[in-house]
Scaffold this motif. Structure first.
Motif, PDB file in Angstrom:
ATOM      1  N   GLU A 229       0.737  -1.288   0.226  1.00 41.18           N
ATOM      2  CA  GLU A 229       0.123   0.025   0.143  1.00 41.18           C
ATOM      3  C   GLU A 229       0.778   1.097   0.159  1.00 41.18           C
ATOM      4  O   GLU A 229       0.331   2.526  -0.383  1.00 41.18           O
ATOM      5  CB  GLU A 229      -0.963   0.040   1.135  1.00 41.18           C
ATOM      6  CG  GLU A 229      -0.546  -0.032   2.580  1.00 41.18           C
ATOM      7  CD  GLU A 229      -0.519  -1.437   3.209  1.00 41.18           C
ATOM      8  OE1 GLU A 229       0.011  -2.347   2.338  1.00 41.18           O
ATOM      9  OE2 GLU A 229      -0.330  -1.556   4.506  1.00 41.18           O
TER      10      GLU A 229
ATOM     11  N   PHE B  69      -5.565  -7.224 -11.652  1.00 45.98           N
ATOM     12  CA  PHE B  69      -5.456  -8.828 -11.390  1.00 45.98           C
ATOM     13  C   PHE B  69      -6.187  -9.726 -12.374  1.00 45.98           C
ATOM     14  O   PHE B  69      -7.015  -9.228 -13.316  1.00 45.98           O
ATOM     15  CB  PHE B  69      -6.248  -9.138 -10.106  1.00 45.98           C
ATOM     16  CG  PHE B  69      -5.548  -8.383  -8.843  1.00 45.98           C
ATOM     17  CD1 PHE B  69      -4.706  -9.290  -7.872  1.00 45.98           C
ATOM     18  CD2 PHE B  69      -5.528  -7.241  -8.602  1.00 45.98           C
ATOM     19  CE1 PHE B  69      -4.021  -8.816  -6.844  1.00 45.98           C
ATOM     20  CE2 PHE B  69      -4.728  -6.588  -7.230  1.00 45.98           C
ATOM     21  CZ  PHE B  69      -3.991  -7.160  -6.343  1.00 45.98           C
TER      22      PHE B  69
ATOM     23  N   LEU C 233      -9.354  -9.657  -4.140  1.00 47.15           N
ATOM     24  CA  LEU C 233     -10.117  -8.689  -3.398  1.00 47.15           C
ATOM     25  C   LEU C 233      -9.463  -7.939  -2.423  1.00 47.15           C
ATOM     26  O   LEU C 233      -9.491  -6.945  -2.552  1.00 47.15           O
ATOM     27  CB  LEU C 233     -11.608  -9.044  -3.041  1.00 47.15           C
ATOM     28  CG  LEU C 233     -12.216  -9.675  -3.858  1.00 47.15           C
ATOM     29  CD1 LEU C 233     -13.750 -10.228  -3.540  1.00 47.15           C
ATOM     30  CD2 LEU C 233     -12.810  -8.613  -5.280  1.00 47.15           C
TER      31      LEU C 233
ATOM     32  N   GLU D 265      -6.148  -8.070  -1.894  1.00 45.99           N
ATOM     33  CA  GLU D 265      -4.771  -7.791  -2.318  1.00 45.99           C
ATOM     34  C   GLU D 265      -4.957  -6.558  -3.153  1.00 45.99           C
ATOM     35  O   GLU D 265      -4.272  -5.549  -3.329  1.00 45.99           O
ATOM     36  CB  GLU D 265      -4.164  -8.684  -3.217  1.00 45.99           C
ATOM     37  CG  GLU D 265      -3.745 -10.005  -2.366  1.00 45.99           C
ATOM     38  CD  GLU D 265      -3.222 -11.323  -3.186  1.00 45.99           C
ATOM     39  OE1 GLU D 265      -2.832 -12.210  -2.824  1.00 45.99           O
ATOM     40  OE2 GLU D 265      -3.006 -11.205  -4.545  1.00 45.99           O
ATOM     41  N   SER D 266      -6.121  -6.617  -3.987  1.00 39.28           N
ATOM     42  CA  SER D 266      -6.269  -5.435  -4.717  1.00 39.28           C
ATOM     43  C   SER D 266      -6.415  -4.216  -3.969  1.00 39.28           C
ATOM     44  O   SER D 266      -5.852  -3.065  -4.426  1.00 39.28           O
ATOM     45  CB  SER D 266      -7.552  -5.609  -5.618  1.00 39.28           C
ATOM     46  OG  SER D 266      -8.045  -4.607  -6.114  1.00 39.28           O
ATOM     47  N   SER D 267      -7.052  -3.992  -2.653  1.00 42.17           N
ATOM     48  CA  SER D 267      -7.264  -3.102  -1.988  1.00 42.17           C
ATOM     49  C   SER D 267      -5.921  -2.629  -1.528  1.00 42.17           C
ATOM     50  O   SER D 267      -5.651  -1.234  -1.357  1.00 42.17           O
ATOM     51  CB  SER D 267      -8.178  -3.345  -0.902  1.00 42.17           C
ATOM     52  OG  SER D 267      -8.027  -2.562   0.350  1.00 42.17           O
ATOM     53  N   GLN D 268      -5.092  -3.624  -0.928  1.00 42.11           N
ATOM     54  CA  GLN D 268      -3.675  -3.076  -0.758  1.00 42.11           C
ATOM     55  C   GLN D 268      -2.958  -2.438  -1.648  1.00 42.11           C
ATOM     56  O   GLN D 268      -2.436  -1.311  -1.508  1.00 42.11           O
ATOM     57  CB  GLN D 268      -3.007  -4.510  -0.205  1.00 42.11           C
ATOM     58  CG  GLN D 268      -2.939  -4.993   1.260  1.00 42.11           C
ATOM     59  CD  GLN D 268      -2.083  -5.974   1.351  1.00 42.11           C
ATOM     60  OE1 GLN D 268      -2.486  -7.279   0.786  1.00 42.11           O
ATOM     61  NE2 GLN D 268      -0.939  -5.852   2.066  1.00 42.11           N
ATOM     62  N   VAL D 269      -3.093  -2.940  -2.783  1.00 39.65           N
ATOM     63  CA  VAL D 269      -2.074  -2.265  -3.847  1.00 39.65           C
ATOM     64  C   VAL D 269      -2.767  -1.021  -4.096  1.00 39.65           C
ATOM     65  O   VAL D 269      -2.013   0.092  -4.424  1.00 39.65           O
ATOM     66  CB  VAL D 269      -2.100  -3.251  -5.166  1.00 39.65           C
ATOM     67  CG1 VAL D 269      -1.540  -2.452  -6.408  1.00 39.65           C
ATOM     68  CG2 VAL D 269      -1.503  -4.448  -5.170  1.00 39.65           C
ATOM     69  N   CYS D 270      -4.086  -0.554  -3.851  1.00 38.80           N
ATOM     70  CA  CYS D 270      -4.644   0.735  -4.243  1.00 38.80           C
ATOM     71  C   CYS D 270      -4.242   1.429  -2.993  1.00 38.80           C
ATOM     72  O   CYS D 270      -4.660   2.703  -3.089  1.00 38.80           O
ATOM     73  CB  CYS D 270      -6.330   0.634  -4.121  1.00 38.80           C
ATOM     74  SG  CYS D 270      -6.520  -0.272  -5.759  1.00 38.80           S
ATOM     75  N   GLY D 271      -3.449   1.227  -2.178  1.00 44.30           N
ATOM     76  CA  GLY D 271      -2.881   1.900  -0.923  1.00 44.30           C
ATOM     77  C   GLY D 271      -3.507   1.913   0.280  1.00 44.30           C
ATOM     78  O   GLY D 271      -3.545   2.698   1.346  1.00 44.30           O
ATOM     79  N   ALA D 272      -4.587   0.932   0.339  1.00 43.16           N
ATOM     80  CA  ALA D 272      -5.444   0.802   1.646  1.00 43.16           C
ATOM     81  C   ALA D 272      -4.508  -0.058   2.592  1.00 43.16           C
ATOM     82  O   ALA D 272      -3.998  -1.001   2.483  1.00 43.16           O
ATOM     83  CB  ALA D 272      -6.803   0.246   1.424  1.00 43.16           C
ATOM     84  N   SER D 273      -4.470   0.659   3.862  1.00 39.78           N
ATOM     85  CA  SER D 273      -3.901   0.038   5.046  1.00 39.78           C
ATOM     86  C   SER D 273      -4.804  -1.306   5.381  1.00 39.78           C
ATOM     87  O   SER D 273      -5.905  -1.635   4.843  1.00 39.78           O
ATOM     88  CB  SER D 273      -3.657   0.729   6.178  1.00 39.78           C
ATOM     89  OG  SER D 273      -5.359   0.958   6.506  1.00 39.78           O
ATOM     90  N   ALA D 274      -4.023  -2.110   6.111  1.00 40.61           N
ATOM     91  CA  ALA D 274      -4.711  -3.570   6.470  1.00 40.61           C
ATOM     92  C   ALA D 274      -6.150  -3.174   7.237  1.00 40.61           C
ATOM     93  O   ALA D 274      -7.041  -4.009   6.781  1.00 40.61           O
ATOM     94  CB  ALA D 274      -3.658  -4.224   7.535  1.00 40.61           C
TER      95      ALA D 274
ATOM     96  N   THR E 154      -7.837  -0.457   6.799  1.00 37.01           N
ATOM     97  CA  THR E 154      -9.069  -0.039   5.790  1.00 37.01           C
ATOM     98  C   THR E 154      -9.496  -1.269   4.952  1.00 37.01           C
ATOM     99  O   THR E 154     -10.524  -1.242   4.798  1.00 37.01           O
ATOM    100  CB  THR E 154      -8.177   0.983   4.849  1.00 37.01           C
ATOM    101  OG1 THR E 154      -7.646   2.144   5.547  1.00 37.01           O
ATOM    102  CG2 THR E 154      -9.432   1.852   3.835  1.00 37.01           C
ATOM    103  N   THR E 155      -8.645  -2.068   4.540  1.00 25.63           N
ATOM    104  CA  THR E 155      -9.035  -3.199   3.763  1.00 25.63           C
ATOM    105  C   THR E 155     -10.004  -3.923   4.464  1.00 25.63           C
ATOM    106  O   THR E 155     -11.065  -4.452   3.982  1.00 25.63           O
ATOM    107  CB  THR E 155      -7.800  -4.223   3.411  1.00 25.63           C
ATOM    108  OG1 THR E 155      -6.752  -3.233   2.830  1.00 25.63           O
ATOM    109  CG2 THR E 155      -8.206  -5.264   2.489  1.00 25.63           C
TER     110      THR E 155
END
Lengths: 361, 561
Positions: A82, A90, B457, B459-468, B470-471
């Motif tokens: 992040e 994906f 779903l 991992e994609s949130s993580q890559v978007c910059g969300a913290s654990a 927030t995910t």
């Protein structure tokens, strides 16, 4: 942004056995290019991509993105995904089913706590870019495969990352849609100044989309080059075989003449694309089926003229695929559908030395 | 796999194993013991005693007739309804949906009671009416008989049979029928020669599940069977442990062993059949609308049959209970009856300390039990879906085992366990027993919720910059909430109405609603029973309604964003 990977290794343990997913990989991905990792399934390409994005932790080595070290065992640096500021599409698209199109795309901006009107403007612009205007309120579950793919792309692009990663993004689409989406993707990426890392096992996709292709096998990078270089002038037998259909014939170097390398093989003496190999060395001669131009009947001798016999013919639409028997060798050739041939007919063909590729390994 | 996950898996196997296999082990050990106080001293006496009991033969004959009869009735009715709904132009198809969710609202115990109120020989309402109208000497129907039991149990098992047969009927490949028609067979012949044989696995599965459920049923045998002295295995067991001067848990365990064995075997057959029926129905062509058979003249008469059935299933039981709760004693609805209506029974129930205690206990068990049960189910479902190791497979089989356990038998097993512990005669004993027996009800919806949450779903949130965090907040929890809510509601409704396990484990001070209702039935206090019953129905109906509303709300939120 340039991505520099140095000495990255990764092992998995599965059912008590260690599987080497990445074996001391060194790779530099140049900035603002579409760079493809190509290889058969299980070659480590997805693992490498996931190491770059940070979803996977390598065992050793160092990864830099645009000069910044994002992961290093020695320096004990591990920036979580992040914090890396990348975009990723994906394989399953990973569109969140409980949100609509707008929220899916706005998410990366929302987690950065941008003001609402900025978010609205940027999302609108990105959706326009991927041609999904007017879909903002559509629930994510009510999208076709191609639309989901574009939402995923929009979400990856909306934060204007310097690097965008693609994990086999077209493999869930049917054949026709895949072709269209591939062209679209090429157009989209062509308009952006962005480094794209693209993982696929589909050689046509790799050839059509990439500026540079890296072919992987068993956790190693085998060869890196432009699509034409990889297709026509691969250094490795595996690469030549993997990137397209190829006839591979065992041969022995006889000598050099006029810029060509002459080899002896089951087809006779063949003049090949010049390559600096000592006489007497064992090589593989690689001839792509589309460069075997068949004519009917036996013909006179001459340089690189080969006589053979049709062993079988299969009509596949735009062409016939014929197997040509020359002594002990059996070559696959593409034959014009209007050539009047049948199994058993004698044929001849001549080979352009430029398309007779010699592979040392 | 990382060690923390495998630690989690093994501790869950331990917990679920103790909960599901534990009582079975105790049942086995208990059946070889002299009595609750002499646990562990090996003896075969109880088996000899149980299986040489001259009453047992009658019980087995009754059980066989009851179980086969009611399953046959429910399967035939379900087949009839499923065919009408899926393949004909019968009007008002929403009735079929009502039929399939009604059992969620009306507990089996109260359904049985309402039939006793309608058809009992001394003052059953239908009997009284018919006696007056037809000038009969005696009541024409006696529900307190094997036939009455079959009728009521058959109606109770109808919805579950329908839920198995209807989807198979809906996804049936019509080309199979059409080809039969092309080759010259008529509608009827096609039905008999093609449709029914192809649906055979689903039909058999519905029948076998009916057998398992009626074998485990306690409500019908106790409310309808016992007054007529018709005993089946469940009530036979109940007699050994609950009535008379000398309760004999060893003998009960010995008899319970055969019931358990039969039930487990049948569930295995059922699983094999459903697997096969899924194989059959997947041939269907997608997006193809089956041809609808025009009923023509039979349309309205057939509709009336369905309407009457819906009335009997959904309206009549509640109406009867409502009515009975207001009239002073059993009487046919009339002007006089309505003039005599009062809140007497209601106020009696609401001031009766035992009824209030049972209400309190049931609510506590519903809320605390469902909360704990769902908490356990979340972990179990997580491991089953996300940790794909062999140990996770074992956990899955373990956690669905209790589907095949007849409540009263497993209650006897729990009894053998709890008397060795200070939990005996506390609400905690009931709580543990409930969770163990109804664990699959919590795991099912949660497992399907976890299946929805693909790792991409997150991992994609993580890559978007969300913290654990927030995910978790924005992706994982919203995707799991519908599953958690429906699991909680499902468990809570089951717990509020629980009867079969409670009749074994409940002790003075730990009475629950169903026990108190059963006691009123034994004493013939129908008015009080009905008032308490309506309260019970009110609780479970509001739970189901809340669940539906929450589900709809969530869906609306999803689509509106």
């Amino acid at each position: 942004m340039e991505i520099r990977i140095q000495g990255v290794s990764k092992r998995y343990f599965s059912e008590g056995k260690a599987i080497i997913a990445l074996d001391d990989v060194d790779l530099t991905i140049p900035a603002n290019q579409i760079f493809t990792l190509l290889g058969p399934s299980g070659c480590g390409k997805t693992t490498l991509l996931r190491c770059i994005v940070g979803l996977e932790t390598p065992d050793s080595g160092e990864i830099r993105i645009g000069g910044e070290v994002v992961w290093s065992r020695e320096k004990n640096i591990a920036i979580p995904p992040e914090k890396r500021g990348l975009g990723m599409v994906f394989q399953t698209y990973a569109i969140w089913p409980h949100m609509n199109v707008f929220d899916n795309v706005a998410y990366p901006l929302q987690v950065r706590k941008l003001p609402a009107d900025v978010i609205r403007r940027k999302v609108g612009k990105t959706l326009r870019f991927v041609r999904l205007e007017g879909f903002e309120k559509r629930p994510a579950t009510k999208l076709s495969g191609g639309q989901q793919q574009r939402v995923a792309l929009a979400r990856a692009l909306v934060g204007e990352p310097k690097v965008i990663l693609f994990d086999e993004p077209l493999s869930n689409l049917d054949a026709k849609l895949r072709e269209e989406t591939r062209k679209e993707l090429r157009t989209f990426l062509g308009e952006l100044k962005i480094t794209a890392v693209y993982v696929t096992h589909d050689r046509v996709e790799a050839l059509a989309l990439s500026d540079t292709i890296a072919v992987m096998r068993e956790g190693r990078i085998i060869e890196v080059g432009a699509p034409r270089k990889i297709y026509f002038d691969a250094d490795h037998r595996f690469v030549a075989d993997f990137i397209g259909r190829a006839n591979l014939v065992k041969a022995k170097v006889r000598g050099h003449d006029d810029g060509h390398t002459i080899v002896d093989c089951g087809l006779g003496a063949i003049a090949c694309h010049g390559r600096d190999l000592p006489a007497g060395s064992e090589v593989t001669l690689c001839i792509r089926p589309e460069f075997i131009r068949i004519a009917k009947g036996e013909g006179g001798a001459g340089r690189n003229v080969v006589n053979g016999r049709v062993e079988s013919l299969v009509f596949v639409g735009e062409t016939y695929e014929g197997e040509i028997r020359i002594g002990n060798e059996l070559l696959l050739a593409k034959i014009d559908p209007d050539v009047d041939l049948k199994a058993g007919d004698p044929v001849r063909f001549s080979l352009d030395p430029a398309h007779c590729l010699l592979l040392a390994i | 796999m990382d060690p923390s996950r495998s630690k989690l898996t093994y501790s869950l196997i331990l917990i679920v194993g103790v909960l599901t296999v534990g009582p079975v082990v105790m049942l086995v050990l208990g059946s070889f013991s002299e009595g609750l106080t002499a646990f562990g001293q090996f003896t075969l006496d109880k088996y000899v005693e149980a299986y040489t009991d001259p009453a047992l033969l009658d019980v087995i004959v009754n059980t066989t007739v009851f179980v086969l009869g009611s399953s046959l009735l429910s399967t035939i009715l379900a087949l009839f309804l499923a065919y009408l709904n899926n393949r004909t132009d019968i009007p008002f198809k929403f009735l079929f949906k009502i039929l399939s969710i009604v059992p969620m609202m009306i507990p089996h115990l109260l359904f049985s009671v309402s039939w006793a109120l309608l058809l009992n020989p001394s003052n059953g309402m239908i009997n009284l009416v018919l006696k007056n109208v037809l000038w009969l000497e005696s009541a024409p129907f006696n529900v307190y008989s094997l036939w009455g039991m079959i009728l009521v149990e058959g109606l109770l098992d109808l919805p579950i049979a329908y839920l198995i047969i209807a989807p198979a009927m809906a996804s049936f490949d019509v080309a199979l029928e059409e080809s039969s028609r092309v080759f010259g067979a008529g509608t009827w012949r096609t039905l008999v020669r093609v449709t029914l044989p192809v649906l055979r696995p689903a039909i058999l599965a519905a029948f076998i599940l009916g057998v398992v459920r009626s074998l485990a049923s306690f409500a019908v045998p106790s409310v309808i069977g016992m007054p007529g002295r018709v005993y089946v295995l469940a009530t036979h067991l109940y007699q050994m442990i609950a009535t008379g001067f000398a309760t004999d848990y060893g003998k009960a365990a010995a008899v319970g062993m055969s019931v358990l064995a039969a039930s487990v075997t049948l569930i295995f057959v059922y699983r094999a059949l459903t697997a096969e029926s899924e194989k059959y129905v997947t041939i269907s062509s997608r997006g193809y609308r089956p041809t609808v058979i025009e009923l023509k003249a039979a349309r309205i008469p057939l509709f009336f049959v369905v309407a009457i059935l819906s009335f009997i299933m959904a309206v009549l039981p509640v109406a009867v209970l409502f009515y009975t709760s207001f009239v002073p004693y059993s009487m046919v609805p009339s002007a006089r009856a309505f003039s005599m209506m009062s809140l007497k029974h209601w106020s009696a129930v609401l001031t009766d300390p035992l009824s209030l205690l049972s209400l309190k206990n049931s609510l506590f068990l519903g809320v605390a039990g469902a909360t704990l049960g769902v908490a356990l189910s979340i972990f179990v479902a997580y491991v089953i879906v996300k940790v794909k190791t062999r140990a996770a497979g074992i956990l899955e089989s373990l956690s669905f085992l209790s589907f095949s356990f007849p409540g009263i038998v497993i209650g006897v097993g729990f009894m053998w366990f709890f008397v060795q512990t200070p939990l005996y005669a506390t609400l905690w004993a009931l709580l543990i027993g409930y969770i163990a027996t109804y664990l699959p009800y919590g795991i099912r919806p949660l497992a399907s919720a976890f299946v929805q949450v693909h790792s991409h779903l997150e991992e994609s949130s993580q890559v978007c910059g969300a913290s654990a965090l927030t995910t978790m907040r924005r992706i994982i929890v919203p995707l799991l909430v519908p599953g958690i809510v429906s699991a909680w509601i499902l468990m809570a409704t089951m717990f509020v109405r629980e009867l079969t396990l409670s009749v074994v484990l409940s002790r003075p001070g730990t009475e629950v609603l169903a026990i108190q209702i059963l006691r009123f039935a034994d004493d013939g206090l129908w008015g009080k029973l009905s008032a308490l019953g309506i309260i019970m129905i009110g609780i479970s109906t509001s739970l189901v309604l809340i669940a539906t509303l929450v589900g709809a709300q969530f869906k609306a939120e999803q689509s509106a964003g």
